[in-house]
Design a protein around this motif. Structure first.
Motif, PDB file in Angstrom:
ATOM      1  N   ILE A 126      20.769  75.209  62.588  1.00  0.00           N
ATOM      2  CA  ILE A 126      21.497  74.256  61.760  1.00  0.00           C
ATOM      3  C   ILE A 126      22.965  74.660  61.692  1.00  0.00           C
ATOM      4  N   THR A 127      23.458  75.172  62.807  1.00  0.00           N
ATOM      5  CA  THR A 127      24.884  75.446  62.916  1.00  0.00           C
ATOM      6  C   THR A 127      25.634  74.119  63.036  1.00  0.00           C
ATOM      7  N   LYS A 128      26.919  74.170  62.840  1.00  0.00           N
ATOM      8  CA  LYS A 128      27.742  72.966  62.978  1.00  0.00           C
ATOM      9  C   LYS A 128      27.567  72.360  64.366  1.00  0.00           C
ATOM     10  N   ALA A 129      27.609  73.200  65.407  1.00  0.00           N
ATOM     11  CA  ALA A 129      27.493  72.706  66.778  1.00  0.00           C
ATOM     12  C   ALA A 129      26.131  72.053  67.018  1.00  0.00           C
ATOM     13  N   ALA A 130      25.062  72.689  66.535  1.00  0.00           N
ATOM     14  CA  ALA A 130      23.722  72.152  66.754  1.00  0.00           C
ATOM     15  C   ALA A 130      23.529  70.829  66.028  1.00  0.00           C
ATOM     16  N   LEU A 131      24.022  70.739  64.812  1.00  0.00           N
ATOM     17  CA  LEU A 131      23.879  69.497  64.050  1.00  0.00           C
ATOM     18  C   LEU A 131      24.683  68.368  64.689  1.00  0.00           C
ATOM     19  N   GLU A 132      25.894  68.659  65.132  1.00  0.00           N
ATOM     20  CA  GLU A 132      26.710  67.632  65.777  1.00  0.00           C
ATOM     21  C   GLU A 132      26.064  67.181  67.084  1.00  0.00           C
ATOM     22  N   LYS A 133      25.509  68.115  67.839  1.00  0.00           N
ATOM     23  CA  LYS A 133      24.834  67.769  69.092  1.00  0.00           C
ATOM     24  C   LYS A 133      23.631  66.872  68.825  1.00  0.00           C
ATOM     25  N   GLY A 134      22.959  67.100  67.703  1.00  0.00           N
ATOM     26  CA  GLY A 134      21.799  66.294  67.350  1.00  0.00           C
ATOM     27  C   GLY A 134      22.154  64.952  66.741  1.00  0.00           C
ATOM     28  N   GLY A 135      23.446  64.684  66.599  1.00  0.00           N
ATOM     29  CA  GLY A 135      23.873  63.397  66.075  1.00  0.00           C
ATOM     30  C   GLY A 135      23.823  63.268  64.573  1.00  0.00           C
ATOM     31  N   TRP A 136      23.696  64.380  63.877  1.00  0.00           N
ATOM     32  CA  TRP A 136      23.625  64.328  62.422  1.00  0.00           C
ATOM     33  C   TRP A 136      24.988  63.992  61.830  1.00  0.00           C
ATOM     34  N   THR A 137      24.974  63.239  60.737  1.00  0.00           N
ATOM     35  CA  THR A 137      26.176  62.930  59.973  1.00  0.00           C
ATOM     36  C   THR A 137      25.946  63.353  58.527  1.00  0.00           C
ATOM     37  N   VAL A 138      26.988  63.332  57.733  1.00  0.00           N
ATOM     38  CA  VAL A 138      26.839  63.663  56.316  1.00  0.00           C
ATOM     39  C   VAL A 138      25.837  62.723  55.664  1.00  0.00           C
ATOM     40  N   ALA A 139      25.909  61.453  55.999  1.00  0.00           N
ATOM     41  CA  ALA A 139      25.004  60.465  55.400  1.00  0.00           C
ATOM     42  C   ALA A 139      23.563  60.691  55.826  1.00  0.00           C
ATOM     43  N   SER A 140      23.323  60.903  57.133  1.00  0.00           N
ATOM     44  CA  SER A 140      21.941  61.047  57.606  1.00  0.00           C
ATOM     45  C   SER A 140      21.318  62.358  57.147  1.00  0.00           C
ATOM     46  N   LEU A 141      22.128  63.427  57.076  1.00  0.00           N
ATOM     47  CA  LEU A 141      21.594  64.707  56.631  1.00  0.00           C
ATOM     48  C   LEU A 141      21.279  64.662  55.136  1.00  0.00           C
ATOM     49  N   ARG A 186       9.836  68.213  49.628  1.00  0.00           N
ATOM     50  CA  ARG A 186       8.903  67.720  48.604  1.00  0.00           C
ATOM     51  C   ARG A 186       9.094  68.405  47.252  1.00  0.00           C
ATOM     52  N   ASP A 187       9.246  69.735  47.284  1.00  0.00           N
ATOM     53  CA  ASP A 187       9.299  70.496  46.031  1.00  0.00           C
ATOM     54  C   ASP A 187      10.700  70.906  45.617  1.00  0.00           C
ATOM     55  N   GLY A 188      11.677  70.648  46.480  1.00  0.00           N
ATOM     56  CA  GLY A 188      13.014  71.133  46.179  1.00  0.00           C
ATOM     57  C   GLY A 188      14.119  70.116  46.333  1.00  0.00           C
ATOM     58  N   THR A 189      14.553  69.868  47.573  1.00  0.00           N
ATOM     59  CA  THR A 189      15.758  69.068  47.780  1.00  0.00           C
ATOM     60  C   THR A 189      15.606  67.619  47.345  1.00  0.00           C
ATOM     61  N   ALA A 190      14.379  67.094  47.316  1.00  0.00           N
ATOM     62  CA  ALA A 190      14.177  65.714  46.862  1.00  0.00           C
ATOM     63  C   ALA A 190      14.607  65.527  45.416  1.00  0.00           C
ATOM     64  N   PHE A 191      14.696  66.613  44.664  1.00  0.00           N
ATOM     65  CA  PHE A 191      15.056  66.535  43.247  1.00  0.00           C
ATOM     66  C   PHE A 191      16.543  66.759  42.999  1.00  0.00           C
ATOM     67  N   LEU A 192      17.298  67.069  44.050  1.00  0.00           N
ATOM     68  CA  LEU A 192      18.716  67.360  43.862  1.00  0.00           C
ATOM     69  C   LEU A 192      19.526  66.079  43.705  1.00  0.00           C
ATOM     70  N   SER A 193      20.680  66.218  43.088  1.00  0.00           N
ATOM     71  CA  SER A 193      21.547  65.063  42.874  1.00  0.00           C
ATOM     72  C   SER A 193      22.155  64.610  44.200  1.00  0.00           C
ATOM     73  N   ASP A 194      22.598  63.350  44.232  1.00  0.00           N
ATOM     74  CA  ASP A 194      23.257  62.836  45.429  1.00  0.00           C
ATOM     75  C   ASP A 194      24.496  63.661  45.760  1.00  0.00           C
ATOM     76  N   ASP A 195      25.236  64.076  44.729  1.00  0.00           N
ATOM     77  CA  ASP A 195      26.450  64.861  44.962  1.00  0.00           C
ATOM     78  C   ASP A 195      26.123  66.200  45.613  1.00  0.00           C
ATOM     79  N   ASP A 196      25.051  66.856  45.169  1.00  0.00           N
ATOM     80  CA  ASP A 196      24.697  68.158  45.736  1.00  0.00           C
ATOM     81  C   ASP A 196      24.168  68.018  47.162  1.00  0.00           C
ATOM     82  N   LEU A 197      23.393  66.983  47.426  1.00  0.00           N
ATOM     83  CA  LEU A 197      22.905  66.770  48.790  1.00  0.00           C
ATOM     84  C   LEU A 197      24.071  66.491  49.734  1.00  0.00           C
ATOM     85  N   ARG A 198      25.015  65.711  49.265  1.00  0.00           N
ATOM     86  CA  ARG A 198      26.195  65.427  50.085  1.00  0.00           C
ATOM     87  C   ARG A 198      27.014  66.699  50.293  1.00  0.00           C
ATOM     88  N   ALA A 199      27.115  67.537  49.262  1.00  0.00           N
ATOM     89  CA  ALA A 199      27.864  68.789  49.384  1.00  0.00           C
ATOM     90  C   ALA A 199      27.230  69.705  50.427  1.00  0.00           C
TER      91      ALA A 199
END
Length: 300
Positions: free
Chosen positions: A234-249, A273-286
């Motif tokens: 989940i390095t910057k290079a790997a995520l960009e190569k996989g086409g991930w964006t801030v919105a999709s991630l 399921r037990d963790g990130t689904a409960f985080l705020s939109d701001d924290d997920l975007r961060a």
């Protein structure tokens, strides 16, 4: 023959002296948190962010929340997560906030023994005093369940816990994160979450033969995870190569659904399921902002 016996006796004496030295080696720093008021609601949020629910709740076995007993098979043996309810005998009901803080941020038990790094306390060392007070307040609301977790099942020499003191001296990197003035508030918040409570590097960074993370390969993915399986880079290079964006991630961390319509499986599915689904939109975007715009030195 007599010389061999003498050498064997000397080796035994030296080994015993080394073991005694490790037993006597003091670790830890003093803690003073009694004057800080905790916010249980914020603490519950931090507990979700930190993966406490997933690691300390045997969901597959129908266990009560935070009673522990989850098996973590590793190359060193099988770990069992402990009971974190307020039961005095089998949980943390008899602990003080000082003991809780030393356990979470320093990896030291109330008896002064080091915890195994299967417990990601190097990441939790990023918690502030207020974070610890909030977590403590939240855990005080957990109903007591008298159920002892199974003993750890580790092979020798890994079962010799005092040896962890030497491991800590060689590999442990703990402490707070200072904000980067050249980055945005969102980036710094994401950095704190990724390198702190969410402990992303615990699964996404390979480890050496002694179980320490390989700093030069931070977030480059790993195999041999507890229970089997592997994690992607989940390095910057790997995520960009996989086409991930801030919105999709951000969306994937909320829903578990990837940009191609697939879903996260295995341990990452549990994280959502037990963790990130409960985080705020701001924290997920961060989190997404940080992962997609971090320096090599910040990959952790």
């Amino acid at each position: 023959m007599r010389r061999i016996v003498k050498l064997g006796a000397l080796a035994t004496v030296l080994a015993a002296a080394g073991a005694a030295s490790l037993h006597a080696w003091p670790i830890g720093r003093p803690v003073a948190l009694e004057t800080i008021a905790g916010d249980a609601a914020r603490g519950a949020y931090l507990a979700r962010m930190s993966g406490c629910i997933a690691c300390h709740t045997d969901a597959e076995g129908g266990g009560a929340p935070l009673v522990g007993g989850v098996e973590l098979p590793t190359d060193f043996g099988t770990f069992h997560s402990p009971n974190l309810t307020t039961d005095i005998e089998t949980g943390i009901g008899g602990w003080s906030i000082r003991e809780f803080s030393k356990a979470v941020r320093q990896g030291i038990s109330p008896d002064g023994e080091p915890y195994y790094p299967a417990f990601p306390y190097p990441f939790y060392s990023r918690f502030s005093d207020q974070d610890i007070a909030d977590l403590w307040a939240a855990f005080q609301t957990v109903p007591a369940v008298a159920e002892a977790a199974p003993e750890q099942e580790l092979r020798f020499p890994f079962s010799f816990r005092p040896a962890l003191k030497a491991w800590r001296a060689m590999f442990l990197d703990m402490g707070p994160l200072e904000p980067r003035e050249d980055k945005s508030d969102a980036w710094n918040r994401g950095r704190y979450i990724v390198r702190g409570p969410a402990h992303c590097g615990a699964c996404h960074t390979p480890r050496n033969m002694l179980g320490a993370r390989q700093a030069e390969l931070r977030l480059h993915g790993a195999d041999g995870l507890p229970g089997g399986g592997e994690s992607p880079p989940i390095t910057k290079a790997a995520l960009e190569k996989g086409g991930w964006t801030v919105a999709s991630l951000s969306y994937a961390l909320r829903s578990g659904i990837t940009p191609d319509g697939d879903v996260f499986g295995g341990s990452m599915g549990e994280v959502v399921r037990d963790g990130t689904a409960f985080l705020s939109d701001d924290d997920l975007r961060a989190i997404a902002i940080y992962l997609l715009d971090k320096d090599e030195s910040d990959e952790q």
